[in-house]
Design an enzyme around this catalytic site. Structure first.
Site, PDB file in Angstrom:
ATOM      1  N   ASP A  33       0.824  -1.212   0.000  1.00  0.00           N
ATOM      2  CA  ASP A  33       0.000   0.000   0.000  1.00  0.00           C
ATOM      3  C   ASP A  33       0.859   1.262   0.000  1.00  0.00           C
ATOM      4  O   ASP A  33       1.969   1.276   0.544  1.00  0.00           O
ATOM      5  CB  ASP A  33      -0.875   0.038   1.259  1.00  0.00           C
ATOM      6  CG  ASP A  33      -1.963  -1.018   1.261  1.00  0.00           C
ATOM      7  OD1 ASP A  33      -2.015  -1.830   0.314  1.00  0.00           O
ATOM      8  OD2 ASP A  33      -2.760  -1.025   2.210  1.00  0.00           O
ATOM      9  N   HIS A 172       3.815  -2.222   3.158  1.00  0.00           N
ATOM     10  CA  HIS A 172       3.741  -0.866   2.601  1.00  0.00           C
ATOM     11  C   HIS A 172       5.008  -0.533   1.828  1.00  0.00           C
ATOM     12  O   HIS A 172       6.111  -0.818   2.310  1.00  0.00           O
ATOM     13  CB  HIS A 172       3.544   0.160   3.729  1.00  0.00           C
ATOM     14  CG  HIS A 172       2.238  -0.003   4.436  1.00  0.00           C
ATOM     15  ND1 HIS A 172       2.046  -0.949   5.405  1.00  0.00           N
ATOM     16  CD2 HIS A 172       1.061   0.652   4.290  1.00  0.00           C
ATOM     17  CE1 HIS A 172       0.796  -0.877   5.837  1.00  0.00           C
ATOM     18  NE2 HIS A 172       0.172   0.090   5.180  1.00  0.00           N
TER      19      HIS A 172
END
Ligand SMILES: [Zn+2]
Length: 206
Positions: A33, A172
């Protein structure tokens, strides 16, 4: 406060969201992400290539706008992408129309039917407007790469402990998580490869 492993009750309560892919096959779905970010997303792509692993990148629209070449490389490398809003908005703190417009703005840059709400925070009302156009993708395992108190060893241990066939795992590609991901990702991929797993991207047309 966050839960490393999503409890079954949450999956049942919000059964219209995608939490994992039901399967008996040894396959894991890594998701990254918040990118694309220079030096971080490219590092992740290099590691994935080293292990012939595919993954899904939930991109923030403004980062795609800033880094179009890295975004294109994600696609060229055979990974899939999803919408993560244009400005990484927290749905619980954002009026519905502002939120939906931000998702639409991101969709002009990110061509995908997958959507992940930043922070996993989205209201039922916002979701009801998004669902006709997107699969809302949550996760099975949040290993805490964003948590400064959690080491890369802990991240690896959490993934090792909780991953099972069909798990969707969140990491991430952000500046803050770079060191953790750089250390934990190769170790995790090597471990699960050894166990007979493969790493697939989520289908962008679900
Ligand atoms: Zn995010």
């Amino acid at each position: 406060m966050y839960l490393v492993k999503t409890p079954a009750i949450a999956k049942q309560l919000f059964c219209d969201y995608l939490w994992d892919i039901p399967t008996n096959e040894k396959v894991l779905y890594f998701t990254f992400d918040d990118g694309p970010i220079p030096d971080v997303t490219t590092m992740v792509l290099d590691i994935l290539n080293d292990f012939s692993a595919k993954a899904t990148f939930f991109c923030v629209g403004e980062n795609v706008e800033r880094n179009p070449k890295i975004y294109q490389r994600i696609l060229d490398d055979g990974h899939t992408v999803g919408n993560h809003t244009f400005n990484h908005l927290n749905g619980w703190k954002t009026p519905k129309d502002v939120y939906l417009n931000n998702v639409a703005k991101c969709s002009k840059l990110v061509n995908s039917k997958l959507f992940r709400p930043p922070y996993g925070k989205i209201t039922r009302e916002q979701a009801s407007f998004i669902k006709p156009d997107y699969k809302i993708v949550m996760w099975d395992i949040l290993c805490g790469d964003f948590d400064q108190k959690v080491s890369s060893k802990d991240c690896f241990a959490r993934m090792k402990k909780h991953a099972k066939p069909g798990s969707i795992i969140v990491l991430h590609d952000s500046v803050k998580t770079k060191n953790c991901v750089q250390a934990a990702l190769p170790e995790t991929l090597a471990f699960f490869l050894e166990q007979g797993y493969r790493f697939d991207a989520l289908s962008p047309s679900i």
